[in-house]
Design a protein around this motif. Structure first.
Motif, PDB file in Angstrom:
ATOM      1  N   ARG A  47       0.823  -1.203   0.000  1.00  0.00           N
ATOM      2  CA  ARG A  47       0.000   0.000   0.000  1.00  0.00           C
ATOM      3  C   ARG A  47       0.863   1.261   0.000  1.00  0.00           C
ATOM      4  O   ARG A  47       0.478   2.276  -0.594  1.00  0.00           O
ATOM      5  N   ARG A  48       2.012   1.188   0.635  1.00  0.00           N
ATOM      6  CA  ARG A  48       2.922   2.336   0.613  1.00  0.00           C
ATOM      7  C   ARG A  48       3.496   2.537  -0.792  1.00  0.00           C
ATOM      8  O   ARG A  48       3.666   3.669  -1.256  1.00  0.00           O
ATOM      9  N   ILE A  49       3.800   1.433  -1.473  1.00  0.00           N
ATOM     10  CA  ILE A  49       4.287   1.516  -2.853  1.00  0.00           C
ATOM     11  C   ILE A  49       3.268   2.226  -3.727  1.00  0.00           C
ATOM     12  O   ILE A  49       3.601   3.142  -4.501  1.00  0.00           O
ATOM     13  N   LYS A  50       2.021   1.816  -3.627  1.00  0.00           N
ATOM     14  CA  LYS A  50       0.977   2.426  -4.457  1.00  0.00           C
ATOM     15  C   LYS A  50       0.791   3.905  -4.107  1.00  0.00           C
ATOM     16  O   LYS A  50       0.583   4.740  -5.004  1.00  0.00           O
ATOM     17  N   ALA A  51       0.884   4.227  -2.823  1.00  0.00           N
ATOM     18  CA  ALA A  51       0.727   5.619  -2.415  1.00  0.00           C
ATOM     19  C   ALA A  51       1.887   6.477  -2.924  1.00  0.00           C
ATOM     20  O   ALA A  51       1.687   7.620  -3.356  1.00  0.00           O
ATOM     21  N   PHE A  52       3.108   5.946  -2.877  1.00  0.00           N
ATOM     22  CA  PHE A  52       4.250   6.658  -3.454  1.00  0.00           C
ATOM     23  C   PHE A  52       4.005   6.938  -4.934  1.00  0.00           C
ATOM     24  O   PHE A  52       4.160   8.065  -5.412  1.00  0.00           O
ATOM     25  N   ALA A  53       3.654   5.881  -5.678  1.00  0.00           N
ATOM     26  CA  ALA A  53       3.479   6.018  -7.125  1.00  0.00           C
ATOM     27  C   ALA A  53       2.357   6.994  -7.467  1.00  0.00           C
ATOM     28  O   ALA A  53       2.478   7.800  -8.399  1.00  0.00           O
ATOM     29  N   ASP A  54       1.266   6.941  -6.719  1.00  0.00           N
ATOM     30  CA  ASP A  54       0.130   7.826  -6.972  1.00  0.00           C
ATOM     31  C   ASP A  54       0.482   9.294  -6.763  1.00  0.00           C
ATOM     32  O   ASP A  54      -0.191  10.181  -7.297  1.00  0.00           O
ATOM     33  N   ARG A  55       1.541   9.539  -5.991  1.00  0.00           N
ATOM     34  CA  ARG A  55       1.952  10.908  -5.691  1.00  0.00           C
ATOM     35  C   ARG A  55       3.179  11.336  -6.483  1.00  0.00           C
ATOM     36  O   ARG A  55       3.882  12.274  -6.105  1.00  0.00           O
ATOM     37  N   GLY A  56       3.431  10.652  -7.583  1.00  0.00           N
ATOM     38  CA  GLY A  56       4.470  11.102  -8.503  1.00  0.00           C
ATOM     39  C   GLY A  56       5.875  10.689  -8.145  1.00  0.00           C
ATOM     40  O   GLY A  56       6.835  11.290  -8.637  1.00  0.00           O
ATOM     41  N   VAL A  57       6.026   9.666  -7.292  1.00  0.00           N
ATOM     42  CA  VAL A  57       7.356   9.167  -6.964  1.00  0.00           C
ATOM     43  C   VAL A  57       7.689   8.009  -7.903  1.00  0.00           C
ATOM     44  O   VAL A  57       6.926   7.043  -8.006  1.00  0.00           O
ATOM     45  N   GLU A  58       8.799   8.119  -8.598  1.00  0.00           N
ATOM     46  CA  GLU A  58       9.253   7.037  -9.469  1.00  0.00           C
ATOM     47  C   GLU A  58      10.072   6.065  -8.634  1.00  0.00           C
ATOM     48  O   GLU A  58      11.024   6.468  -7.951  1.00  0.00           O
TER      49      GLU A  58
END
Length: 425
Positions: A47-58
């Motif tokens: 869930r942290r991975i998805k939250a990072f990605a959703d906020r523009g973190v590559e």
């Protein structure tokens, strides 16, 4: 050590990023492969991975797998949220065990099994250097040896997310271990662990903790670089309209349901305690009570005791949501642990009555604990379950806004702002 690289997926999946605004690059080192998210630690990381990605973190993900290699479709799912994935095998050859035995002079077992050296380390370092991350994010302590090397060699900050107070948690697992083989394994896991854990946190530009209780522990030891970053709760479907039945479209199949990883010592000990000490008391008053024990990779002792106790054993259920919905009352009989029990947060969504030990709700905010009936001895635990099964009385369904306040995704926005400051972006 076999590495499953991302090269064969890059061309096919790069399109997933063409419309993303990239504002930061992170090499994320997960102590195990985060998907499929089949137990608490993976759910937390995924869930942290998805939250990072959703906020523009590559993201560039480095992780480990054991036994059966990850499937292509599983890697493809991870690639929906990460530019690169480097999945490394925890080998079980004679040579790898010999190398690991040497590493045990310095590292605990969980870390020594994830060490890579020589050309494999050089190749991985080159991959990370080419990715050019703004920082290294260590998610779970056991990838720390590699994270430390990459942070030092590439001169980028190291940030750590703790899943537990690891040395205290493993000590509890050692005490709960059944059989000489498991006790030896946990003893090796304890070797150097406290020193190693403290060094990782001290050398991190910032570390995040899973609960306020764990963070307070480190603050009392004069660690000043800690912050709180609880697990993320993902809501399943619409809120239950009837707190006595949960989702009215899914009829309860069992009276009592437990769902958890069935090969970790604390869950195993909790299930054995419930089936041996609590269930006989319940059956004295409710002889026809039905029970389901569900989870991933049950050890032989769990298979044996479920058979002896005459309860249903559901191995690797496809849907956690459907499993929780199948019970009239949900239980968490865990006796030892640390951090936050992801399963306890998950249970709250379904409008069910929940009986838990104190350990099962440790690390949760007081406002959230009120939605559990807490009992720590067999009679009290049995009485609570019997009361919920025998009457219409239930603990009201939790307000989703309360869960969102403590475990929502907004906290990731604040964390990313902190990370960008550390990386000087």
């Amino acid at each position: 050590m076999q590495s499953i690289s991302t090269s064969k997926f890059e061309n096919n999946l790069g399109w997933l990023y063409k419309d993303k605004f990239i504002n930061m690059k992170i090499t994320l080192i997960c102590q195990e492969i985060p998907y499929p998210a089949i137990h608490g630690s993976r759910i937390d990381m995924w869930r942290r991975i998805k939250a990072f990605a959703d906020r523009g973190v590559e993201l560039q993900i480095i992780c480990w797998w054991f036994g059966t290699p990850p499937l292509a479709e599983e890697l493809a799912e991870i690639h929906k949220h990460a530019r690169q994935v480097h999945a490394l095998e925890i080998e079980q050859t004679s040579l790898s065990r010999l190398r690991r035995a040497t590493d045990l002079l310095t590292y605990p077992l969980g870390t020594s099994s994830r060490r890579i050296k020589g050309q494999k380390l050089a190749d991985l370092r080159q991959q990370v250097q080419e990715f050019s991350p703004d920082l290294i994010f260590l998610d779970g302590l056991h990838g720390g040896a590699i994270a430390t090397i990459l942070s030092r060699d590439l001169n980028v900050p190291l940030v750590t997310r703790s899943h537990n107070i690891e040395h205290l948690y493993v000590k509890k697992l050692f005490n709960a271990a059944i059989g000489i083989k498991d006790r030896i394994k946990k003893y090796l896991s304890l070797l150097h662990l406290e020193r190693y854990e403290k060094e990782i946190l001290a050398n991190s530009a910032l570390f995040y903790d899973i609960s306020a209780d764990d963070l307070k522990f480190w603050q009392q030891l004069n660690f000043t670089n800690g912050r709180l970053l609880p697990p993320i709760c993902e809501f399943v479907g619409s809120p239950p309209s009837d707190t006595s039945t949960g989702n009215p479209e899914l009829k309860s199949t069992y009276d009592l349901v437990f769902l958890g990883n069935l090969n970790t010592e604390n869950n195993v000990a909790g299930v054995i305690w419930f089936l041996s000490d609590v269930l006989p008391i319940i059956r004295e008053r409710l002889p026809t009570v039905t029970v389901a024990i569900a989870g991933f990779k049950p050890v032989d002792r769990i298979v044996e005791i479920c058979g002896t106790a005459g309860v249903s054993l559901i191995v690797s259920p496809v849907s956690a949501s459907d499993t929780y919905q199948s019970g009239k009352v949900l239980i968490n009989p865990i006796l030892t642990g640390s951090g936050v029990k992801i399963k306890s947060i998950e249970m709250l969504q379904f409008g069910k009555s929940i009986v838990s030990t104190s350990e099962g709700v440790s690390g949760l905010p007081m406002a959230v604990k009120e939605y559990f009936r807490i009992a720590d001895d067999p009679v009290a635990f049995a009485d609570a379950a019997i009361e919920f099964l025998s009457t219409d009385r239930v603990i009201p369904a939790i307000d989703r806004q309360l869960l969102a306040t403590h475990f929502g995704t907004d906290m990731m926005t604040n964390a990313i702002a902190e990370l960008k400051s550390i990386a000087k972006i």
